[in-house]
Design a protein around this motif. Structure first.
Motif, PDB file in Angstrom:
ATOM      1  N   LEU A  75       0.810  -1.207   0.000  1.00 59.42           N
ATOM      2  CA  LEU A  75       0.000   0.000   0.000  1.00 59.42           C
ATOM      3  C   LEU A  75       0.854   1.272   0.000  1.00 59.42           C
ATOM      4  CD1 LEU A  75      -2.784  -1.052   2.515  1.00 59.42           C
ATOM      5  CD2 LEU A  75      -2.903  -1.067   0.027  1.00 59.42           C
ATOM      6  N   GLY A  76       1.958   1.227  -0.740  1.00 57.63           N
ATOM      7  CA  GLY A  76       2.827   2.390  -0.859  1.00 57.63           C
ATOM      8  C   GLY A  76       3.837   2.543   0.264  1.00 57.63           C
ATOM      9  N   MET A  77       3.759   1.719   1.288  1.00 53.43           N
ATOM     10  CA  MET A  77       4.679   1.796   2.425  1.00 53.43           C
ATOM     11  C   MET A  77       5.868   0.872   2.152  1.00 53.43           C
ATOM     12  SD  MET A  77       3.039   3.754   4.684  1.00 53.43           S
ATOM     13  CE  MET A  77       3.675   3.337   6.266  1.00 53.43           C
ATOM     14  N   GLY A  78       7.084   1.390   2.313  1.00 54.43           N
ATOM     15  CA  GLY A  78       8.281   0.575   2.127  1.00 54.43           C
ATOM     16  C   GLY A  78       8.602   0.263   0.684  1.00 54.43           C
ATOM     17  N   THR A  79       7.950   0.946  -0.217  1.00 59.79           N
ATOM     18  CA  THR A  79       8.171   0.717  -1.641  1.00 59.79           C
ATOM     19  C   THR A  79       9.475   1.378  -2.078  1.00 59.79           C
ATOM     20  OG1 THR A  79       5.799   0.670  -2.039  1.00 59.79           O
ATOM     21  CG2 THR A  79       7.208   1.071  -3.941  1.00 59.79           C
ATOM     22  N   THR A  80      10.274   0.645  -2.854  1.00 61.11           N
ATOM     23  CA  THR A  80      11.473   1.206  -3.460  1.00 61.11           C
ATOM     24  C   THR A  80      11.161   1.490  -4.919  1.00 61.11           C
ATOM     25  OG1 THR A  80      12.905  -0.048  -1.981  1.00 61.11           O
ATOM     26  CG2 THR A  80      13.911   0.817  -3.989  1.00 61.11           C
ATOM     27  N   LEU A  81      11.548   2.668  -5.375  1.00 60.01           N
ATOM     28  CA  LEU A  81      11.369   3.046  -6.768  1.00 60.01           C
ATOM     29  C   LEU A  81      12.708   2.961  -7.489  1.00 60.01           C
ATOM     30  CD1 LEU A  81       9.105   6.193  -6.234  1.00 60.01           C
ATOM     31  CD2 LEU A  81       8.381   3.860  -6.748  1.00 60.01           C
ATOM     32  N   HIS A  82      12.671   2.554  -8.739  1.00 58.33           N
ATOM     33  CA  HIS A  82      13.871   2.446  -9.563  1.00 58.33           C
ATOM     34  C   HIS A  82      13.604   3.118 -10.898  1.00 58.33           C
ATOM     35  CE1 HIS A  82      15.662  -0.655  -6.941  1.00 58.33           C
ATOM     36  NE2 HIS A  82      14.416  -1.079  -6.825  1.00 58.33           N
ATOM     37  N   ALA A  83      14.475   4.041 -11.293  1.00 55.90           N
ATOM     38  CA  ALA A  83      14.398   4.645 -12.619  1.00 55.90           C
ATOM     39  C   ALA A  83      15.117   3.710 -13.584  1.00 55.90           C
ATOM     40  CB  ALA A  83      15.056   6.017 -12.621  1.00 55.90           C
ATOM     41  N   MET A  84      14.405   3.309 -14.622  1.00 60.30           N
ATOM     42  CA  MET A  84      14.973   2.412 -15.625  1.00 60.30           C
ATOM     43  C   MET A  84      14.979   3.138 -16.963  1.00 60.30           C
ATOM     44  SD  MET A  84      12.728  -0.912 -14.612  1.00 60.30           S
ATOM     45  CE  MET A  84      13.870  -2.209 -14.924  1.00 60.30           C
ATOM     46  N   PRO A  85      16.106   3.116 -17.672  1.00 59.10           N
ATOM     47  CA  PRO A  85      16.093   3.720 -19.007  1.00 59.10           C
ATOM     48  C   PRO A  85      15.005   3.082 -19.864  1.00 59.10           C
ATOM     49  CG  PRO A  85      18.321   3.137 -18.363  1.00 59.10           C
ATOM     50  CD  PRO A  85      17.394   2.520 -17.347  1.00 59.10           C
ATOM     51  N   TRP A  86      14.280   3.886 -20.572  1.00 56.16           N
ATOM     52  CA  TRP A  86      13.201   3.365 -21.424  1.00 56.16           C
ATOM     53  C   TRP A  86      13.744   2.332 -22.403  1.00 56.16           C
ATOM     54  CZ3 TRP A  86       8.330   2.972 -20.863  1.00 56.16           C
ATOM     55  CH2 TRP A  86       7.481   2.755 -21.946  1.00 56.16           C
ATOM     56  N   SER A  87      14.958   2.549 -22.891  1.00 56.85           N
ATOM     57  CA  SER A  87      15.553   1.621 -23.866  1.00 56.85           C
ATOM     58  C   SER A  87      15.953   0.288 -23.247  1.00 56.85           C
ATOM     59  CB  SER A  87      16.774   2.263 -24.533  1.00 56.85           C
ATOM     60  OG  SER A  87      17.778   2.549 -23.572  1.00 56.85           O
ATOM     61  N   ALA A  88      15.938   0.182 -21.915  1.00 60.52           N
ATOM     62  CA  ALA A  88      16.275  -1.085 -21.252  1.00 60.52           C
ATOM     63  C   ALA A  88      15.084  -2.032 -21.193  1.00 60.52           C
ATOM     64  CB  ALA A  88      16.799  -0.819 -19.835  1.00 60.52           C
ATOM     65  N   LEU A  89      13.920  -1.548 -21.582  1.00 60.86           N
ATOM     66  CA  LEU A  89      12.695  -2.342 -21.483  1.00 60.86           C
ATOM     67  C   LEU A  89      12.278  -2.922 -22.824  1.00 60.86           C
ATOM     68  CD1 LEU A  89      10.707   0.108 -19.220  1.00 60.86           C
ATOM     69  CD2 LEU A  89      11.714  -2.069 -18.532  1.00 60.86           C
ATOM     70  N   THR A  90      11.679  -4.096 -22.756  1.00 63.08           N
ATOM     71  CA  THR A  90      11.058  -4.730 -23.911  1.00 63.08           C
ATOM     72  C   THR A  90       9.611  -5.010 -23.553  1.00 63.08           C
ATOM     73  OG1 THR A  90      13.123  -5.771 -24.630  1.00 63.08           O
ATOM     74  CG2 THR A  90      11.074  -6.764 -25.428  1.00 63.08           C
ATOM     75  N   LEU A  91       8.685  -4.484 -24.338  1.00 60.57           N
ATOM     76  CA  LEU A  91       7.268  -4.744 -24.121  1.00 60.57           C
ATOM     77  C   LEU A  91       6.926  -6.095 -24.744  1.00 60.57           C
ATOM     78  CD1 LEU A  91       4.456  -3.827 -23.172  1.00 60.57           C
ATOM     79  CD2 LEU A  91       4.198  -2.707 -25.404  1.00 60.57           C
ATOM     80  N   ASP A  92       6.493  -7.032 -23.921  1.00 59.64           N
ATOM     81  CA  ASP A  92       6.087  -8.360 -24.388  1.00 59.64           C
ATOM     82  C   ASP A  92       4.565  -8.356 -24.469  1.00 59.64           C
ATOM     83  OD1 ASP A  92       5.306 -11.061 -24.611  1.00 59.64           O
ATOM     84  OD2 ASP A  92       7.061 -11.754 -23.491  1.00 59.64           O
ATOM     85  N   THR A  93       4.033  -8.250 -25.680  1.00 56.68           N
ATOM     86  CA  THR A  93       2.584  -8.141 -25.847  1.00 56.68           C
ATOM     87  C   THR A  93       1.872  -9.458 -25.573  1.00 56.68           C
ATOM     88  OG1 THR A  93       2.684  -8.555 -28.239  1.00 56.68           O
ATOM     89  CG2 THR A  93       2.809  -6.252 -27.508  1.00 56.68           C
ATOM     90  N   ASP A  94       2.562 -10.582 -25.713  1.00 57.72           N
ATOM     91  CA  ASP A  94       1.936 -11.872 -25.419  1.00 57.72           C
ATOM     92  C   ASP A  94       1.772 -12.063 -23.911  1.00 57.72           C
ATOM     93  OD1 ASP A  94       1.765 -12.487 -28.128  1.00 57.72           O
ATOM     94  OD2 ASP A  94       3.659 -13.592 -28.130  1.00 57.72           O
ATOM     95  N   ALA A  95       2.838 -11.770 -23.156  1.00 54.17           N
ATOM     96  CA  ALA A  95       2.806 -11.956 -21.697  1.00 54.17           C
ATOM     97  C   ALA A  95       2.238 -10.728 -20.979  1.00 54.17           C
ATOM     98  CB  ALA A  95       4.208 -12.261 -21.180  1.00 54.17           C
ATOM     99  N   LYS A  96       1.988  -9.654 -21.733  1.00 53.29           N
ATOM    100  CA  LYS A  96       1.465  -8.411 -21.171  1.00 53.29           C
ATOM    101  C   LYS A  96       2.326  -7.913 -20.010  1.00 53.29           C
ATOM    102  CE  LYS A  96      -3.338  -8.923 -22.584  1.00 53.29           C
ATOM    103  NZ  LYS A  96      -3.259  -9.898 -23.582  1.00 53.29           N
TER     104      LYS A  96
END
Length: 154
Positions: A75-96
């Motif tokens: 519920l937002g408590m203890g959450t760690t955020l990470h900035a990831m370069p957009w180019s480091a991601l691959t959108l998998d449309t099959d696995a969503k």
């Protein structure tokens, strides 16, 4: 010739898209940013490490700079955020989901930040370190060759 990242895309390019998923309307090539919020992120070793909480835009350059991964917490408590370069991601449309080419342990070793203490994302020193962690060229170092339509590094 442009530098290629480990997945064969120009290193300063946007996220890759894999899979057969093509929906009605926009996507997957052009999508509203808020449709990607909440999309899970899976590491190279198959672990679901969290969800995209924000997509950060470089307003002056007109580019997507980072996706922010929300990892852990409740519920937002203890959450760690990470900035990831957009180019480091691959959108998998099959696995969503988005896939990132680092292990879950590597992601957990990144100290990240919390919702009340965001880094200065326009700081190129900080941004260079983030891109190096993900083995990517900084997004601001790529330019579009208008004749060929291919991203090239400066």
């Amino acid at each position: 010739m442009s530098a290629l990242d480990p997945q064969g895309s120009p290193s300063g390019a946007g996220a890759r898209i894999v899979g057969t998923g093509v929906g009605d309307g926009p996507g997957p090539d052009v999508m509203a940013a808020d449709t990607l919020d909440g999309t899970k992120v899976v590491t190279s070793d198959g672990e679901d490490v969290g969800k995209i909480s924000d997509i950060m835009l470089d307003v002056r350059a007109g580019r997507i700079a980072y996706a922010v991964l929300s990892e852990g917490g409740f519920l937002g408590m203890g959450t760690t955020l990470h900035a990831m370069p957009w180019s480091a991601l691959t959108l998998d449309t099959d696995a969503k989901c988005f896939r990132v080419d680092i292990s879950a342990q590597q992601l957990k070793d990144d100290p990240g930040f919390d919702k009340d203490h965001w880094p200065a994302m326009a700081d190129t020193t900080w941004g260079t370190q983030v891109h190096q962690y993900y083995n990517r060229s900084p997004y601001w170092s790529a330019t579009r060759d208008l004749d060929s339509g291919i991203d090239t590094d400066i």
